[in-house]
Design a protein around this motif. Structure first.
Motif, PDB file in Angstrom:
ATOM      1  N   TYR A  12      57.901 -21.094  -2.132  1.00  8.66           N
ATOM      2  CA  TYR A  12      57.477 -20.026  -3.028  1.00  8.66           C
ATOM      3  C   TYR A  12      58.153 -18.737  -2.603  1.00  8.66           C
ATOM      4  O   TYR A  12      58.814 -18.680  -1.566  1.00  8.66           O
ATOM      5  N   SER A  34      62.312 -28.649 -13.394  1.00  9.82           N
ATOM      6  CA  SER A  34      61.431 -28.732 -12.241  1.00  9.82           C
ATOM      7  C   SER A  34      62.161 -29.493 -11.135  1.00  9.82           C
ATOM      8  O   SER A  34      62.817 -30.500 -11.409  1.00  9.82           O
ATOM      9  N   GLU A  84      62.617 -24.733 -11.259  1.00 12.66           N
ATOM     10  CA  GLU A  84      61.242 -24.293 -11.018  1.00 12.66           C
ATOM     11  C   GLU A  84      60.722 -25.012  -9.779  1.00 12.66           C
ATOM     12  O   GLU A  84      60.552 -26.229  -9.772  1.00 12.66           O
ATOM     13  N   ALA A  86      57.861 -23.962  -8.051  1.00  9.97           N
ATOM     14  CA  ALA A  86      56.400 -23.865  -8.058  1.00  9.97           C
ATOM     15  C   ALA A  86      56.009 -23.299  -9.418  1.00  9.97           C
ATOM     16  O   ALA A  86      56.869 -22.783 -10.138  1.00  9.97           O
ATOM     17  N   ASP A  87      54.744 -23.385  -9.776  1.00  9.52           N
ATOM     18  CA  ASP A  87      54.315 -22.859 -11.071  1.00  9.52           C
ATOM     19  C   ASP A  87      54.735 -21.406 -11.218  1.00  9.52           C
ATOM     20  O   ASP A  87      54.340 -20.549 -10.418  1.00  9.52           O
ATOM     21  N   GLY A  88      55.571 -21.121 -12.222  1.00 10.52           N
ATOM     22  CA  GLY A  88      55.984 -19.752 -12.505  1.00 10.52           C
ATOM     23  C   GLY A  88      57.002 -19.174 -11.544  1.00 10.52           C
ATOM     24  O   GLY A  88      57.268 -17.982 -11.571  1.00 10.52           O
ATOM     25  N   HIS A  90      60.910 -19.625 -10.452  1.00 13.62           N
ATOM     26  CA  HIS A  90      62.179 -20.259 -10.791  1.00 13.62           C
ATOM     27  C   HIS A  90      63.291 -19.629  -9.953  1.00 13.62           C
ATOM     28  O   HIS A  90      63.375 -18.399  -9.874  1.00 13.62           O
ATOM     29  N   SER A 104      56.593 -15.213 -12.964  1.00 14.45           N
ATOM     30  CA  SER A 104      55.624 -14.931 -14.030  1.00 14.45           C
ATOM     31  C   SER A 104      54.322 -14.484 -13.350  1.00 14.45           C
ATOM     32  O   SER A 104      53.376 -15.250 -13.239  1.00 14.45           O
TER      33      SER A 104
END
Length: 109
Positions: A12, A34, A84, A86-88, A90, A104
């Motif tokens: 992250y 992803s 991507e 991790a979630d949000g 990139h 995001s």
């Protein structure tokens, strides 16, 4: 960016990034796949608890209030492949080099 020392995988993004330095720009997230990104350093191996700065480059921070996207980018002209991790989160790669990261974020007052 946080990286797993044993695998080198990017996990992250974190750091201090005051919103006052952000430039407003219309942003649209390109197609992103992803996946995993493995980090390799030129200088030294990864070590637990040791930070490696990316601040040596002239990174620009762009923000689109309508889409709530933040793009931190080194060279806006380079073509990128987005992954991507991790979630949000990139990462924009130009070949084997990190050129940007897209976030995001959720803003809390």
């Amino acid at each position: 960016m946080e990286v797993a020392v044993d695998t080198g995988c990017a996990l992250y993004v974190w750091g201090y990034l005051p919103k006052e330095s952000w430039r407003r720009e219309e942003l649209e997230l390109p197609v992103s796949v992803s996946g995993r990104v493995v980090v390799e350093l030129d200088d030294s191996p990864l070590e637990a608890g040791i930070s490696v700065s990316i601040a040596r480059s002239d990174w620009k921070v762009l923000f689109d209030e309508s889409s709530c996207l933040v793009r931190v980018v080194s060279d806006r002209q380079l073509p990128e492949k987005l992954v991507e991790i991790a979630d949000g989160v990139h990462l924009g790669l130009n070949g084997a080099m990190l050129n940007s990261f897209w976030l995001s974020p959720e803003f809390v007052n």
